[in-house]
Structure formats: C-alpha cells, structure tokens
Design an enzyme around this catalytic site. Structure first.
Site, PDB file in Angstrom:
ATOM      1  NE  ARG A 149      -3.549  -2.163   2.901  1.00 24.97           N
ATOM      2  CZ  ARG A 149      -3.308  -3.251   3.619  1.00 24.97           C
ATOM      3  NH1 ARG A 149      -2.135  -3.381   4.230  1.00 24.97           N
ATOM      4  NH2 ARG A 149      -4.219  -4.192   3.750  1.00 24.97           N
ATOM      5  CE  LYS A 173      -6.430  -0.558   4.690  1.00 24.27           C
ATOM      6  NZ  LYS A 173      -7.759  -0.862   4.096  1.00 24.27           N
ATOM      7  CG  HIS A 245      -4.639   0.162  -4.525  1.00 28.92           C
ATOM      8  ND1 HIS A 245      -4.383  -0.150  -3.199  1.00 28.92           N
ATOM      9  CD2 HIS A 245      -5.553  -0.752  -4.949  1.00 28.92           C
ATOM     10  CE1 HIS A 245      -5.114  -1.193  -2.846  1.00 28.92           C
ATOM     11  NE2 HIS A 245      -5.829  -1.569  -3.883  1.00 28.92           N
ATOM     12  NE  ARG A 248      -2.837  -3.699  -1.224  1.00 27.48           N
ATOM     13  CZ  ARG A 248      -2.416  -4.481  -0.225  1.00 27.48           C
ATOM     14  NH1 ARG A 248      -1.130  -4.721  -0.085  1.00 27.48           N
ATOM     15  NH2 ARG A 248      -3.281  -5.024   0.620  1.00 27.48           N
ATOM     16  CG  HIS A 271      -6.204  -8.689   1.795  1.00 29.81           C
ATOM     17  ND1 HIS A 271      -6.351  -9.096   0.490  1.00 29.81           N
ATOM     18  CD2 HIS A 271      -6.084  -7.335   1.737  1.00 29.81           C
ATOM     19  CE1 HIS A 271      -6.324  -8.050  -0.310  1.00 29.81           C
ATOM     20  NE2 HIS A 271      -6.163  -6.971   0.423  1.00 29.81           N
ATOM     21  CE1 TYR A 280      -5.313  -6.440  -5.006  1.00 31.75           C
ATOM     22  CE2 TYR A 280      -6.483  -4.940  -3.547  1.00 31.75           C
ATOM     23  CZ  TYR A 280      -5.400  -5.225  -4.351  1.00 31.75           C
ATOM     24  OH  TYR A 280      -4.396  -4.306  -4.507  1.00 31.75           O
TER      25      TYR A 280
END
Length: 299
Positions: A149, A173, A245, A248, A271, A280
């Site tokens: 990211r 994250k 992105h 990615r 994830h 995705y």
C-alpha cells in the site's frame, strides 16, 4: 450531559486504542461525524449525539447526500453507524438513529491492472539522470515487487530491510506487521538508491531511518507518490487511470495468473480475510479460458 466534542474525543480514542486503526482511517471516521455536527450547528438543531433522533439524521442525509454518488453516500452512512454503535456499546444510547437506514449497495470497482510490458515501460520512462530518478525507479520496483500500500511504502524504514533473508518488514493497517519477500532485482535498486543517492542528502532529524526521502531529507508524502506515478503514466501516454494501488493490484493478479495460491497472496497483501483477497482479484476472461483449455479433461 456530554457535548459533541466530548463524545467525538472518546470515539477517537476508541478507534485508535481499541480498534487499532491508522491515523488516516481514524480521520475518515471522524470526518463523517463532524459533517453531522456541522449540519446540527448550521440548522441550530438542539440535539446531542445521545438525543439526536432518527428523523433528524434522515433529514441530514437527505439534505447533504442527495447529490453524492452511491459509494460516497454508503461511506458516510457506514461512518455514522460506527459512531452510534460505539455510543450504544458505551451505554450512552439504547438504539441507533441509523438502525433502519440501509447502506446503498455498490459494485466494487477494481483498479486497472497493468501488464508486465506496461510496468516495464513505466520504469523505463524514469529519468535516471537525476537523483530523484534513481529513487523513483526503486519506489516503482518496490510497489510492484512487494505489493505494498502507498502508506506502507512511505513508512518503510531502513531497519525494515532484511535483504540477507530476502524479506522486508511491512507495517500495515492497524499497525499490524508482516514480512514480505523481496527479490534480488528490487534489492539491487534499493541498495543503489540507499548507498549512492540517499546518503548524500542532508537528512533531517526524525527521518534518519526512513528509506525514501525527498530532496530536503524528509519522508515522502502519499500525495508525492501519486504524483510520481501519474507523471510517469502521462510520459508513456498510458491510457489507463492508475495510482500506486494499481501496482499492488497488478502484483496480486500476476501472481495468481502464474499459479500462486490465494492463501499465499493473502499473507503477502496483509488481508485479514481470504474473502477480501478473492474479491480483490480481477481475472480477465482470456486467463480463465486458458485455465479451462489447459486443465479440463474435455478441453
């Protein structure tokens, strides 16, 4: 009775400490609540987060989101639901004023995927006659080779590089850390930038360990990475709307197309759920046809 500001402050603490969200995510959640607060103040509505009614919130949504696209409306409603669910959890409210309000269903639009040839063209377009060019080549190579990211890239530290073992440590994250493989090809470009370009900069205090720096010796912003990618795409006249992105997404798609399993891709992308990885993935029909023609007994 607690004020809006007091409840918002408590909510911010909850998002940061208990949910472990990043600063960007916290700010997005708070922005939704502050929009409601601004509306309450402008309309001189006598209501706190505890007393505001379903009708008042519905009127706010009607007045402020009519012109919004479905995805923006859905994000705002979800953000407010989270806030009022927090108030219920803390026993400030017995119910949520958004309980009967449905989030608009939206299709998940995936970004364009770049081909290997397009990625090579973008990297070839980097002007290597400048110090920033060597940095930018290392940035694009890292985005694509490691599937990072943009926030993970700008926060990458020199102390996160474990090249002898073939990994980098990535902080994703919620401050969750993972180790992502990095190939010798990308290691070479990072090392060249780090040893020949970065070490000549006047590095500012607090950025001594930050890998990618601007010319003033400070860390790059997310916006700077977007600008670098946009300019390279324009340079090769790429007719696709791409962002950091996109690399990615291309990283994951190319791995899948070349036989990697979803579980491995999930771990590398960071994830939490395999479902996120499945959604995705964007597989074009040609690839699916190739799979059937290669593996089905009635091909």
């Amino acid at each position: 009775m607690k004020s809006w500001e007091s409840h918002i402050k408590d909510y911010k603490t909850y998002l940061k400490i208990e949910r472990g969200l990043s600063e960007n995510s916290v700010n997005n959640y708070l922005y939704d609540v502050k929009r409601l607060l601004q509306y309450v103040e402008e309309k001189e509505i006598n209501a706190t987060p505890v007393t505001i009614t379903e009708e008042q919130v519905q009127q706010f949504l009607y007045d402020t989101t009519t012109e919004l696209i479905a995805s923006s409306r859905a994000r705002l409603i979800s953000g407010l639901k989270s806030f009022f669910n927090f108030l219920m959890f803390e026993n400030y409210r017995e119910d949520s004023p958004l309980e009967l309000i449905e989030v608009p269903k939206i299709g998940r639009k995936l970004p364009d995927t770049l081909s290997v040839e397009e990625i090579d063209a973008i990297i070839s377009a980097v002007d290597l006659s400048t110090p920033e060019g060597e940095r930018n080549r290392a940035i694009v190579e890292t985005l694509y080779s490691c599937g990072l990211r943009v926030s993970e890239l700008v926060n990458l530290k020199i102390s996160d590089l474990f090249f002898e073992e073939g990994f980098i440590k990535v902080t994703g994250k919620g401050s969750k850390q993972r180790f992502v493989p990095i190939g010798s090809h990308t290691q070479k470009y990072i090392n060249f930038y780090k040893d020949s370009i970065r070490n000549l900069l006047d590095i500012k205090k607090g950025h001594e360990d930050t890998l990618f720096l601007n010319r003033r010796g400070k860390g790059l912003t997310r916006a700077m990475i977007f600008t670098i990618i946009k300019r390279l795409a324009e340079k090769i006249e790429l007719n696709k709307n791409i962002s950091p992105h996109t690399f990615r997404h291309s990283f994951a798609t190319h791995l899948l197309e070349n036989g990697a399993d979803l579980r491995s891709i999930q771990l590398m992308l960071g994830h939490e759920s395999i479902t996120t990885t499945e959604i995705y993935m964007h597989l074009d029909r040609k690839f699916l046809n190739d799979v059937v023609n290669k593996y089905h007994p009635r091909r």
